[in-house]
Structure formats: C-alpha cells, structure tokens
Design a protein around this motif. Structure first.
Motif, PDB file in Angstrom:
ATOM      1  N   HIS A   9      25.042  91.263  18.151  1.00 17.89           N
ATOM      2  CA  HIS A   9      23.978  90.450  18.702  1.00 17.89           C
ATOM      3  C   HIS A   9      22.853  91.356  19.141  1.00 17.89           C
ATOM      4  O   HIS A   9      23.075  92.466  19.593  1.00 17.89           O
ATOM      5  N   PHE A 105      23.674  83.818  29.687  1.00 12.36           N
ATOM      6  CA  PHE A 105      23.779  84.865  28.680  1.00 12.36           C
ATOM      7  C   PHE A 105      23.718  86.230  29.349  1.00 12.36           C
ATOM      8  O   PHE A 105      22.911  86.467  30.236  1.00 12.36           O
ATOM      9  N   ARG A 109      25.798  87.695  24.982  1.00 15.12           N
ATOM     10  CA  ARG A 109      26.989  86.846  24.946  1.00 15.12           C
ATOM     11  C   ARG A 109      26.915  85.814  26.058  1.00 15.12           C
ATOM     12  O   ARG A 109      26.199  85.992  27.030  1.00 15.12           O
ATOM     13  N   LEU A 110      27.671  84.758  25.883  1.00 18.21           N
ATOM     14  CA  LEU A 110      27.772  83.735  26.923  1.00 18.21           C
ATOM     15  C   LEU A 110      28.707  84.207  28.025  1.00 18.21           C
ATOM     16  O   LEU A 110      29.718  84.860  27.753  1.00 18.21           O
ATOM     17  N   VAL A 127      23.721  79.026  20.197  1.00 18.36           N
ATOM     18  CA  VAL A 127      24.952  79.414  19.498  1.00 18.36           C
ATOM     19  C   VAL A 127      24.992  78.789  18.105  1.00 18.36           C
ATOM     20  O   VAL A 127      25.388  79.430  17.129  1.00 18.36           O
ATOM     21  N   ALA A 130      23.916  80.593  14.961  1.00 24.55           N
ATOM     22  CA  ALA A 130      24.765  81.605  14.332  1.00 24.55           C
ATOM     23  C   ALA A 130      25.418  81.074  13.059  1.00 24.55           C
ATOM     24  O   ALA A 130      25.977  81.841  12.273  1.00 24.55           O
ATOM     25  N   CYS A 146      32.503  82.221  17.108  1.00 24.32           N
ATOM     26  CA  CYS A 146      32.543  81.766  18.501  1.00 24.32           C
ATOM     27  C   CYS A 146      33.038  82.883  19.422  1.00 24.32           C
ATOM     28  O   CYS A 146      32.550  83.032  20.545  1.00 24.32           O
ATOM     29  N   GLU A 148      32.407  85.964  19.093  1.00 25.60           N
ATOM     30  CA  GLU A 148      31.306  86.900  19.333  1.00 25.60           C
ATOM     31  C   GLU A 148      30.496  86.473  20.543  1.00 25.60           C
ATOM     32  O   GLU A 148      29.897  87.294  21.221  1.00 25.60           O
ATOM     33  N   TRP A 149      30.475  85.167  20.795  1.00 24.11           N
ATOM     34  CA  TRP A 149      29.659  84.623  21.877  1.00 24.11           C
ATOM     35  C   TRP A 149      30.402  84.531  23.200  1.00 24.11           C
ATOM     36  O   TRP A 149      29.807  84.690  24.263  1.00 24.11           O
ATOM     37  N   TRP A 153      36.762  81.343  22.962  1.00 17.85           N
ATOM     38  CA  TRP A 153      36.175  80.815  21.723  1.00 17.85           C
ATOM     39  C   TRP A 153      36.685  79.420  21.388  1.00 17.85           C
ATOM     40  O   TRP A 153      35.992  78.640  20.748  1.00 17.85           O
TER      41      TRP A 153
END
Length: 178
Positions: A9, A105, A109-110, A127, A130, A146, A148-149, A153
């Motif tokens: 990211h 964020f 990332r969240l 999101v 993505a 998911c 990754e965020w 997930w």
C-alpha cells in the motif's frame, strides 16, 4: 488463513510526515532531490556519517519515498509517492476537513471497521478500490486482499459483501466487485 500481501500500500500523508520528521532522513531526501544517487554521495552532501546516511536511505526506501535499484546500486526518489498519498487522503477525509474516516487508517491499513454507517461506507469504498471491476476473485484471493487492509480479514470481507460492494456467488467460492 491470511496470506502475504499481493502488493504494498502507498504510505499515507501521516506516514510521510513521520518518515521525514527525523533530521537525517530529511537531509537524505534533500540530497536525493538534488541529484545524489548513492549512500556515499548522500553522506558527502549532507555531512552525515556513512552509516547514518545508509540508515536514512533504508528508512526512505522502506517508506516508499525512495527506491533502490540493485542492478545499478543507486537510489532515486519515487515521483508519485506524495501525489498518491494526497489523493488517498482526499478520498478518505474529503477536501473540507474530513468526516472521521481517515482516523481508521494507519500506515495504509485499517485499524478497525467503523460502526458509524456513513464513515463505514466511506472507509469500505476505499477498500473496494483494491478490487478491479469485471474481475472474478477466488475466495483465497479476496481473503489475501482483505488481509492487506485488516488483520480481521473475515470481518472485512463480510462487511464488503453486506454493504453490497462485493458480490459472492451462490457457493461462496468466487467474488466480484459490485
């Protein structure tokens, strides 16, 4: 199972400010902006000791402000880092002061899924981007994206489906951006 991220990211504006808050890193950034391409040149132009210059360059590279080309053993600034960070910031917080979505964020990332419906919709829309329109994703790929965020997930995938941003096939094995 959460798999490794498919892509990195972009750093957020907060990340970039944090990276450049340290004097050695700002000096290394300035040296690169003025044409230095190696750790030795950065050390020479900034007056930093070579290990300090190398450490600053490593941090700038890890933070995606600079890139290292192993073949030529040179450093260069990434042209799009700040532009992409600002674009993401505007998308998350809006141009007029934000709506609180940006606070969810950290480092691209969240931190969690918001409970407030309006903020949640704004965060999930980020999101959603993505996922490419018209592409069908396996459940494993959706899980990886998911992941990754957000570490949770499963909840993120469920939120994307519940909010109608991802469509799941009848057997739950394939997904597509709505």
């Amino acid at each position: 199972m959460n798999t490794a991220p498919a892509e990195d990211h972009q750093p957020s504006c907060r990340d970039l400010v944090g990276l450049l808050a340290q004097t050695d890193r700002r000096a290394a950034y300035a040296a690169l902006a003025l044409g230095a391409t190696s750790a030795a040149e950065v050390a020479e132009r900034t007056g930093l000791r070579p290990p300090a210059a190398a450490a600053a360059l490593r941090k700038l590279t890890d933070g995606r402000i600079a890139a290292y080309d192993a073949a030529s053993r040179t450093y260069a600034l990434r042209d799009d880092t700040f532009r992409l960070a600002v674009r993401a910031e505007v998308r998350i917080s809006g141009r007029t002061g934000g709506d609180g979505a940006g606070s969810y964020f950290r480092r691209g990332r969240l931190t969690s899924i918001p409970g407030n419906a309006e903020v949640r919709a704004r965060v999930l829309a980020v999101v959603k981007d993505a996922f490419e329109p018209g592409v069908t994703y396996s459940e494993a790929k959706v899980n990886a994206i998911c992941g990754e965020w957000l570490d949770d997930w499963v909840s993120l995938r469920r939120a994307l489906v519940d909010e109608g941003l991802l469509r799941r096939n009848g057997s739950g094995t394939a997904y597509a951006r709505a």
